[in-house]
Motif scaffolding. Structure first.
Motif, short mmCIF file in Angstrom:
data_model
loop_
_atom_site.label_atom_id
_atom_site.label_comp_id
_atom_site.label_asym_id
_atom_site.label_seq_id
_atom_site.Cartn_x
_atom_site.Cartn_y
_atom_site.Cartn_z
N PHE A 11 -1.96 5.83 -7.86
CA PHE A 11 -1.69 4.93 -6.75
C PHE A 11 -2.73 5.11 -5.64
N GLY A 37 -1.23 -0.64 -7.88
CA GLY A 37 -0.84 0.67 -7.38
C GLY A 37 0.66 0.85 -7.35
N ILE A 97 3.02 3.72 -9.27
CA ILE A 97 3.83 4.73 -8.57
C ILE A 97 5.32 4.51 -8.78
#
Length: 258
Positions: free
Chosen positions: A174, A244, A248
């Motif tokens: 991320f 990202g 995550i």
């Protein structure tokens, strides 16, 4: 609670590291050793090139500098491909190792000289190697520097790493994909907060691909760029953040269950 503990641990390291700064003679010698190794390598590349006027060779700091460099290097790339590739990689790795600004111009240059696929491969390789070099240099001598320059940012990073230890690869991916923290900071801080190298390497290698693709592709139309802000419009930045967030999400789900 974990966040507070992470900050307390970082503050303890801050207090205990004041005696380590400035660097010892051994640490300074190691840094100069890195510089000397790059200087020897670049000298070898220079000596194998044909006799010519190389006054145009300098690190680009503006798009105009980059266009001049591209113009001159195009004539050498086809006849001296290996020398140009080795020289390019050494310069890129050197800049990453010592956190010298301007690697974005090098990425644009790769696209202009080698095209999208070859250019992106070159950039990802050089960026990963440079980040790894910075990681190991920081592991040896970087603690006094980062604790004196970025103490608050390091405290935050350490707390986040401690909180996401079970899904650390997702978190590091991320950070690499999104502009949440500067890449230079991630390179130098990761060994300080005990991010294992294999996770650092995988996150760097995979996480740099999306942004590298955008930059290298833009290098194909280098003459049309007016400023670096043209590289990342709202859609590009939103796409990087979306990637990202996907990376995550497993870490966030793991935390909610625990």
């Amino acid at each position: 609670m974990e966040k507070a503990e992470g900050r307390e641990e970082c503050n303890a390291k801050l207090k205990g590291s004041t005696a380590e700064f400035p660097l010892t003679i051994w640490e300074v010698a190691m840094a100069f050793g890195f510089v000397a190794a790059f200087a020897i390598g670049l000298s070898g590349v220079y000596l194998t090139m044909p006799a010519s006027d190389y006054s145009f060779l300098k690190l680009p700091h503006t798009l105009e500098d980059l266009q001049i460099l591209r113009y001159h290097l195009e004539s050498y790339t086809s006849d001296y491909t290996l020398q140009v590739l080795v020289g390019y990689c050494m310069v890129y790795i050197f800049m990453q190792t010592f956190m010298i600004p301007g690697t974005i111009f090098m990425s644009l240059l790769a696209g202009a000289l080698f095209g999208v696929f070859k250019g992106m491969t070159l950039v990802v390789f050089a960026a990963t190697a440079g980040a790894s070099s910075c990681y190991f240099l920081s592991k040896s001598i970087g603690r006094p520097l980062i604790l004196s320059v970025w103490p608050d940012k390091l405290s935050f990073f350490q707390a986040q790493v401690a909180k996401r230890r079970k899904r650390l690869l997702n978190y590091m991916l991320f950070l690499r994909v999104t502009p949440t923290l500067p890449n230079a900071f991630i390179n130098v801080a990761s060994p300080i907060v005990d991010v294992p190298y294999h996770i650092f390497f995988l996150a760097t290698f995979m996480g740099l691909i999306p942004a590298s693709f955008v930059t290298v592709k833009a290098g194909l139309a280098l003459g049309e760029l007016q400023s670096l802000s043209d590289l990342y419009d709202f859609q590009s930045i939103a796409a990087l953040f979306l990637i990202g967030i996907v990376m995550i999400t497993p870490s966030l789900l793991s935390q909610s269950k625990s």
